[in-house]
Design a protein around this motif. Structure first.
Motif, PDB file in Angstrom:
ATOM      1  N   VAL A   5       0.864  -1.182   0.000  1.00 39.19           N
ATOM      2  CA  VAL A   5       0.000   0.000   0.000  1.00 39.19           C
ATOM      3  C   VAL A   5       0.902   1.233   0.000  1.00 39.19           C
ATOM      4  O   VAL A   5       1.739   1.386   0.894  1.00 39.19           O
ATOM      5  N   PRO A   6       0.733   2.124  -0.977  1.00 38.32           N
ATOM      6  CA  PRO A   6       1.569   3.333  -1.021  1.00 38.32           C
ATOM      7  C   PRO A   6       1.337   4.221   0.195  1.00 38.32           C
ATOM      8  O   PRO A   6       0.189   4.392   0.631  1.00 38.32           O
ATOM      9  N   PRO A   7       2.396   4.795   0.743  1.00 36.55           N
ATOM     10  CA  PRO A   7       2.231   5.709   1.884  1.00 36.55           C
ATOM     11  C   PRO A   7       1.293   6.879   1.559  1.00 36.55           C
ATOM     12  O   PRO A   7       0.556   7.341   2.416  1.00 36.55           O
ATOM     13  N   PHE A  73      -7.529  -2.566   1.778  1.00 30.14           N
ATOM     14  CA  PHE A  73      -7.551  -1.289   1.060  1.00 30.14           C
ATOM     15  C   PHE A  73      -8.361  -1.402  -0.224  1.00 30.14           C
ATOM     16  O   PHE A  73      -9.106  -0.495  -0.570  1.00 30.14           O
ATOM     17  N   ARG A  74      -8.211  -2.513  -0.944  1.00 35.30           N
ATOM     18  CA  ARG A  74      -8.989  -2.697  -2.178  1.00 35.30           C
ATOM     19  C   ARG A  74     -10.481  -2.638  -1.888  1.00 35.30           C
ATOM     20  O   ARG A  74     -11.230  -1.966  -2.592  1.00 35.30           O
ATOM     21  N   ALA A  75     -10.908  -3.341  -0.860  1.00 38.97           N
ATOM     22  CA  ALA A  75     -12.334  -3.372  -0.521  1.00 38.97           C
ATOM     23  C   ALA A  75     -12.835  -1.996  -0.100  1.00 38.97           C
ATOM     24  O   ALA A  75     -13.906  -1.551  -0.535  1.00 38.97           O
ATOM     25  N   VAL A  76     -12.072  -1.315   0.731  1.00 39.86           N
ATOM     26  CA  VAL A  76     -12.491   0.014   1.192  1.00 39.86           C
ATOM     27  C   VAL A  76     -12.470   1.008   0.034  1.00 39.86           C
ATOM     28  O   VAL A  76     -13.345   1.862  -0.079  1.00 39.86           O
ATOM     29  N   LEU A  77     -11.487   0.890  -0.845  1.00 33.69           N
ATOM     30  CA  LEU A  77     -11.457   1.770  -2.013  1.00 33.69           C
ATOM     31  C   LEU A  77     -12.662   1.536  -2.918  1.00 33.69           C
ATOM     32  O   LEU A  77     -13.206   2.489  -3.483  1.00 33.69           O
ATOM     33  N   ASN A  78     -13.109   0.289  -3.053  1.00 30.43           N
ATOM     34  CA  ASN A  78     -14.327   0.034  -3.819  1.00 30.43           C
ATOM     35  C   ASN A  78     -15.488   0.823  -3.228  1.00 30.43           C
ATOM     36  O   ASN A  78     -16.248   1.475  -3.954  1.00 30.43           O
ATOM     37  N   ILE A 111     -15.488  15.085  -6.287  1.00 27.49           N
ATOM     38  CA  ILE A 111     -14.804  14.694  -7.521  1.00 27.49           C
ATOM     39  C   ILE A 111     -13.310  14.503  -7.264  1.00 27.49           C
ATOM     40  O   ILE A 111     -12.703  13.552  -7.769  1.00 27.49           O
ATOM     41  N   VAL A 112     -12.713  15.380  -6.479  1.00 29.27           N
ATOM     42  CA  VAL A 112     -11.296  15.214  -6.144  1.00 29.27           C
ATOM     43  C   VAL A 112     -11.077  13.881  -5.439  1.00 29.27           C
ATOM     44  O   VAL A 112     -10.171  13.111  -5.791  1.00 29.27           O
ATOM     45  N   PHE A 113     -11.917  13.586  -4.444  1.00 28.28           N
ATOM     46  CA  PHE A 113     -11.765  12.310  -3.753  1.00 28.28           C
ATOM     47  C   PHE A 113     -12.003  11.142  -4.706  1.00 28.28           C
ATOM     48  O   PHE A 113     -11.291  10.135  -4.654  1.00 28.28           O
ATOM     49  N   TRP A 114     -12.971  11.262  -5.596  1.00 24.61           N
ATOM     50  CA  TRP A 114     -13.235  10.186  -6.559  1.00 24.61           C
ATOM     51  C   TRP A 114     -12.002   9.921  -7.414  1.00 24.61           C
ATOM     52  O   TRP A 114     -11.614   8.765  -7.618  1.00 24.61           O
ATOM     53  N   VAL A 115     -11.373  10.989  -7.912  1.00 19.99           N
ATOM     54  CA  VAL A 115     -10.169  10.833  -8.731  1.00 19.99           C
ATOM     55  C   VAL A 115      -9.063  10.139  -7.929  1.00 19.99           C
ATOM     56  O   VAL A 115      -8.408   9.213  -8.423  1.00 19.99           O
ATOM     57  N   VAL A 116      -8.867  10.557  -6.690  1.00 21.00           N
ATOM     58  CA  VAL A 116      -7.842   9.945  -5.843  1.00 21.00           C
ATOM     59  C   VAL A 116      -8.145   8.463  -5.633  1.00 21.00           C
ATOM     60  O   VAL A 116      -7.268   7.606  -5.775  1.00 21.00           O
ATOM     61  N   TRP A 117      -9.392   8.149  -5.297  1.00 20.83           N
ATOM     62  CA  TRP A 117      -9.751   6.750  -5.011  1.00 20.83           C
ATOM     63  C   TRP A 117      -9.615   5.888  -6.254  1.00 20.83           C
ATOM     64  O   TRP A 117      -9.125   4.753  -6.167  1.00 20.83           O
ATOM     65  N   VAL A 118     -10.053   6.378  -7.407  1.00 21.07           N
ATOM     66  CA  VAL A 118      -9.932   5.584  -8.635  1.00 21.07           C
ATOM     67  C   VAL A 118      -8.455   5.375  -8.986  1.00 21.07           C
ATOM     68  O   VAL A 118      -8.045   4.262  -9.347  1.00 21.07           O
ATOM     69  N   TYR A 119      -7.669   6.419  -8.870  1.00 20.57           N
ATOM     70  CA  TYR A 119      -6.235   6.317  -9.154  1.00 20.57           C
ATOM     71  C   TYR A 119      -5.600   5.211  -8.314  1.00 20.57           C
ATOM     72  O   TYR A 119      -4.916   4.323  -8.836  1.00 20.57           O
ATOM     73  N   TYR A 120      -5.837   5.244  -7.011  1.00 17.76           N
ATOM     74  CA  TYR A 120      -5.215   4.235  -6.139  1.00 17.76           C
ATOM     75  C   TYR A 120      -5.843   2.864  -6.301  1.00 17.76           C
ATOM     76  O   TYR A 120      -5.169   1.843  -6.165  1.00 17.76           O
ATOM     77  N   VAL A 122      -6.884   1.565  -9.103  1.00 17.29           N
ATOM     78  CA  VAL A 122      -6.231   1.003 -10.288  1.00 17.29           C
ATOM     79  C   VAL A 122      -4.809   0.566  -9.945  1.00 17.29           C
ATOM     80  O   VAL A 122      -4.357  -0.499 -10.368  1.00 17.29           O
ATOM     81  N   LYS A 123      -4.115   1.368  -9.150  1.00 17.79           N
ATOM     82  CA  LYS A 123      -2.739   1.034  -8.745  1.00 17.79           C
ATOM     83  C   LYS A 123      -2.689  -0.261  -7.932  1.00 17.79           C
ATOM     84  O   LYS A 123      -1.690  -0.970  -7.988  1.00 17.79           O
TER      85      LYS A 123
END
Length: 125
Positions: A5-7, A73-78, A111-120, A122-123
């Protein structure tokens, strides 16, 4: 990126906790005080309190889960992607129905949070 998990993501979870508490606590406990300050002249205190409770639940899980495993993290990011998407849609729809101008700011935040969550998310595939 591997399976770690990235810091930066862990830091975003703490930022998300702070943002959710800043809005969740007053929406849950003081909607009649907060909403007029934001430009809402009519509102349902039950709905406002439910949104506050949702923000607090998701935000608190962000804080509690910031040191979790990659799988967690994957589950929570979903959940966060779904929440930010649906909340953005709800805010946009409300803007077309006459929501106060502050709703544009709220839409931007989601929208900012959505972009952050989608980015991570995918990572972490």
């Amino acid at each position: 990126m591997g399976r770690s998990v990235p810091p930066g993501l862990r830091n975003w979870f703490v930022i998300h906790f702070v943002a959710d508490m800043l809005f969740g606590i007053p929406l849950l406990f003081f909607p009649r005080w907060l909403l007029p300050l934001l430009g809402w002249t009519t509102y349902d205190p039950l709905t406002s309190r439910l949104v506050g409770a949702a923000l607090m639940g998701i935000g608190l899980e962000s804080l509690l889960g910031r040191n979790a495993s990659t799988e967690t993290f994957r589950a929570v990011l979903n959940l966060k992607v779904i929440w930010a998407s649906s909340a953005s849609f709800a805010i946009a729809a409300a803007l077309f129905e006459g929501a106060p101008p502050v709703a544009w700011v709220l839409l931007g935040v989601f929208i900012v949070f959505w972009v952050v969550w989608v980015y991570y998310r995918v990572k972490l595939k």
